[in-house]
Motif scaffolding. Structure first.
Motif, short mmCIF file in Angstrom:
data_model
loop_
_atom_site.label_atom_id
_atom_site.label_comp_id
_atom_site.label_asym_id
_atom_site.label_seq_id
_atom_site.Cartn_x
_atom_site.Cartn_y
_atom_site.Cartn_z
N PHE A 59 0.83 -1.21 0.00
CA PHE A 59 0.00 0.00 0.00
C PHE A 59 0.86 1.25 0.00
O PHE A 59 0.40 2.34 -0.28
CB PHE A 59 -0.95 0.01 1.21
N LYS A 60 2.13 1.06 0.32
CA LYS A 60 3.04 2.19 0.33
C LYS A 60 3.62 2.39 -1.07
O LYS A 60 3.96 1.42 -1.73
CB LYS A 60 4.19 1.88 1.29
N GLY A 61 3.71 3.64 -1.52
CA GLY A 61 4.35 3.93 -2.79
C GLY A 61 5.85 4.10 -2.57
O GLY A 61 6.29 4.33 -1.44
N GLY A 62 6.64 3.94 -3.61
CA GLY A 62 8.06 4.22 -3.52
C GLY A 62 8.92 3.12 -2.92
O GLY A 62 10.12 3.30 -2.75
N VAL A 63 8.32 1.97 -2.60
CA VAL A 63 9.12 0.89 -2.01
C VAL A 63 9.88 0.08 -3.05
O VAL A 63 10.78 -0.70 -2.73
CB VAL A 63 8.26 -0.08 -1.15
N GLY A 64 9.48 0.23 -4.32
CA GLY A 64 10.19 -0.47 -5.40
C GLY A 64 9.35 -1.52 -6.12
O GLY A 64 9.90 -2.37 -6.82
N LYS A 65 8.04 -1.46 -5.98
CA LYS A 65 7.18 -2.45 -6.65
C LYS A 65 7.46 -2.50 -8.15
O LYS A 65 7.73 -3.55 -8.73
CB LYS A 65 5.68 -2.09 -6.47
N THR A 66 7.39 -1.31 -8.77
CA THR A 66 7.55 -1.24 -10.22
C THR A 66 8.96 -1.66 -10.64
O THR A 66 9.14 -2.47 -11.55
CB THR A 66 7.23 0.19 -10.69
N THR A 67 9.95 -1.12 -9.96
CA THR A 67 11.35 -1.39 -10.31
C THR A 67 11.67 -2.88 -10.17
O THR A 67 12.23 -3.50 -11.08
CB THR A 67 12.28 -0.57 -9.39
N VAL A 68 11.28 -3.45 -9.04
CA VAL A 68 11.61 -4.85 -8.78
C VAL A 68 10.87 -5.78 -9.75
O VAL A 68 11.44 -6.74 -10.26
CB VAL A 68 11.27 -5.21 -7.31
N ILE A 126 17.17 -7.35 -2.05
CA ILE A 126 17.70 -6.60 -3.19
C ILE A 126 18.48 -5.41 -2.63
O ILE A 126 17.97 -4.64 -1.82
CB ILE A 126 16.55 -6.09 -4.10
N ARG A 127 19.72 -5.31 -3.08
CA ARG A 127 20.56 -4.25 -2.55
C ARG A 127 20.18 -2.87 -3.08
O ARG A 127 19.60 -2.75 -4.15
CB ARG A 127 22.03 -4.54 -2.90
N GLU A 128 20.51 -1.86 -2.33
CA GLU A 128 20.28 -0.50 -2.80
C GLU A 128 21.45 -0.09 -3.69
O GLU A 128 22.61 -0.15 -3.30
CB GLU A 128 20.21 0.46 -1.60
N ARG A 129 21.13 0.27 -4.92
CA ARG A 129 22.15 0.71 -5.87
C ARG A 129 21.55 1.78 -6.77
O ARG A 129 20.49 1.54 -7.36
CB ARG A 129 22.60 -0.46 -6.76
N VAL A 130 22.21 2.92 -6.88
CA VAL A 130 21.63 3.99 -7.71
C VAL A 130 21.45 3.56 -9.16
O VAL A 130 20.54 4.01 -9.84
CB VAL A 130 22.44 5.31 -7.68
N GLU A 170 25.96 -6.21 -11.62
CA GLU A 170 26.27 -6.73 -10.28
C GLU A 170 25.01 -7.04 -9.47
O GLU A 170 25.07 -7.62 -8.39
CB GLU A 170 27.21 -5.79 -9.52
N MET A 171 23.82 -6.63 -10.00
CA MET A 171 22.58 -6.88 -9.26
C MET A 171 21.80 -8.08 -9.79
O MET A 171 20.77 -8.45 -9.22
CB MET A 171 21.68 -5.65 -9.30
N ILE A 172 22.27 -8.65 -10.89
CA ILE A 172 21.52 -9.75 -11.51
C ILE A 172 21.31 -10.90 -10.53
O ILE A 172 20.22 -11.45 -10.40
CB ILE A 172 22.23 -10.21 -12.80
N1 LIG Z 1 17.16 -1.45 -4.96
C1 LIG Z 1 17.05 -0.14 -5.21
N2 LIG Z 1 18.14 0.66 -5.08
C2 LIG Z 1 18.05 1.98 -5.31
N3 LIG Z 1 16.92 2.62 -5.70
C3 LIG Z 1 15.80 1.88 -5.84
C4 LIG Z 1 15.80 0.47 -5.61
N4 LIG Z 1 14.55 0.01 -5.85
C5 LIG Z 1 13.80 1.08 -6.20
N5 LIG Z 1 14.54 2.21 -6.21
C6 LIG Z 1 14.09 3.58 -6.53
O1 LIG Z 1 13.03 3.94 -5.64
C7 LIG Z 1 12.08 4.76 -6.30
C8 LIG Z 1 10.69 4.15 -6.18
O2 LIG Z 1 10.65 2.92 -6.88
P1 LIG Z 1 9.33 2.40 -7.61
O3 LIG Z 1 9.69 1.11 -8.22
O4 LIG Z 1 8.76 3.45 -8.48
O5 LIG Z 1 8.37 2.18 -6.35
P2 LIG Z 1 6.79 1.84 -6.31
O6 LIG Z 1 6.43 1.18 -7.59
O7 LIG Z 1 6.67 0.97 -5.12
O8 LIG Z 1 6.09 3.15 -6.11
C9 LIG Z 1 12.55 4.87 -7.74
O9 LIG Z 1 13.26 6.09 -7.89
C10 LIG Z 1 13.48 3.68 -7.91
O10 LIG Z 1 14.49 3.92 -8.88
#
Ligand SMILES: Nc1ncnc2c1ncn2[C@@H]1O[C@H](COP(=O)(O)OP(=O)(O)O)[C@@H](O)[C@H]1O
Ligand SMILES: [Mg+2]
Length: 293
Positions: A14-23, A258-262, A276-278
């Motif tokens: 339910f929280k935004g920004g946690v990485g749902k889309t990215t992951v 999943i590690r934090e990596r810019v 390195e994140m694969i």
């Molecule tokens: N493992 C990670 N390391 C660094 N940044 C991340 C990581 N996962 C997500 N982010 C960043 O966090 C932000 C939110 O991710 P996003 O996937 O959009 O979240 P959600 O879909 O949950 O709202 C984006 O800027 C994304 O690039």
């Protein structure tokens, strides 16, 4: 005969920004490019972050143009997920919505995509009949797997919105696994408790899928999560175990993280998953498969 049906996984929180889309995207990309598995990914978020990120591919410009044209045609020909939902909720005896590659976009040969559309917002407001929508995703997946033109998928991923929508209800009623990314912060364990304690209420009387929780954006020191991250991992583990017991749900906190990596910020828009994140995503997948049994 081995079971050929794809593993269906919905990423929610339910929280935004946690990485749902990215992951979700990175997992699909890694699986389809480093193994011979074929995957389909849905963007079910009316905010369309995944769809926009794919449209705005900056590495080559090629994908952007190809996707842009394809997307316009899909909209014009009424071949979007909104049109599919519209056809499903019409008072007709059959779900009349032929699926093909005018509805499914091929990002690569093995990684396919069903984008979102803004109209999903309005659909939410207009459709009140929760149970009329429940079977939608399951029926759509059935149509896709019955289509001889579309080779079978090994996995299907759903990027869900940060709220409980009709579409997420439909996905949760038919998927194998709910994947919940959390971040190492004070809100993680509270958020997990909130979801785990409300899922049953939301989905009943339908059976609950399995629920896998994992840490995303884990800061590391050497080869391990930092002390702080480990603290939050223990907190989430506790909440998960308690909720699993009290709610009688099959929830598990994963060991892989999943590690934090810019570098991951540019993964969807053309940078790809940082090499390195694969292994992070391969480990996560292994744990998903093991949990699903
Ligand atoms: N493992 C990670 N390391 C660094 N940044 C991340 C990581 N996962 C997500 N982010 C960043 O966090 C932000 C939110 O991710 P996003 O996937 O959009 O979240 P959600 O879909 O949950 O709202 C984006 O800027 C994304 O690039
Ligand atoms: Mg998102």
């Amino acid at each position: 005969m081995p079971d050929k049906s794809p593993k269906t996984i919905a990423t929610i929180n339910f929280k935004g920004g946690v990485g749902k889309t990215t992951v979700t995207w990175c997992l699909g990309d890694v699986l389809s490019s480093t193994s011979n598995m074929r995957g389909l990914m849905f963007d079910l978020d009316a905010q369309m972050s995944l769809t926009q990120a794919i449209a705005l591919n900056e590495a080559t410009g090629f994908l952007q143009e190809r996707f842009g044209k394809w997307y316009e045609t899909a909209r014009q020909r009424k071949k979007t997920i909104f049109d599919a939902l519209d056809a499903f909720t019409k008072p007709m005896p059959h779900f009349d919505f032929p699926v093909g590659f005018d509805f499914i976009y091929q990002i690569t040969k093995n990684f396919h995509f069903i984008p979102s559309v803004e109209d999903l917002y309005w659909q939410e407001l207009e459709v009140f009949d929760r149970d009329g929508v429940r079977g939608f995703i399951g029926r759509l997946l059935g149509k896709i797997s019955n289509n001889r033109q579309i080779p079978p998928y090994d996995f299907v991923l759903f990027d869900c919105p940060p709220s409980f929508t009709l579409l997420s209800y439909s996905v949760l009623s038919c998927c194998d696994l709910v994947l919940i990314p959390v971040n190492p912060d004070f809100f993680a364990s509270r958020g997990v408790a909130l979801i785990l304690n409300s899922l049953r209420l939301r989905i009943e009387p339908h059976p609950l899928p399995k629920i896998g929780i994992f840490m995303n954006k884990a800061k590391t020191w050497g080869n391990s999560p930092t002390k702080e991250v480990q603290f939050y991992m223990r907190e989430v583990q506790k909440v998960c175990d308690e909720a699993a017991k009290s709610q009688a749900i099959d929830a598990r906190f994963f060991k892989s993280y999943i590690r934090e990596r810019v570098g991951i910020k540019r993964a969807i828009t053309g940078g790809g998953v940082p090499p390195e994140m694969i292994s992070d995503f391969q480990d996560l997948w292994r744990e998903c498969v093991e949990f699903l049994g």
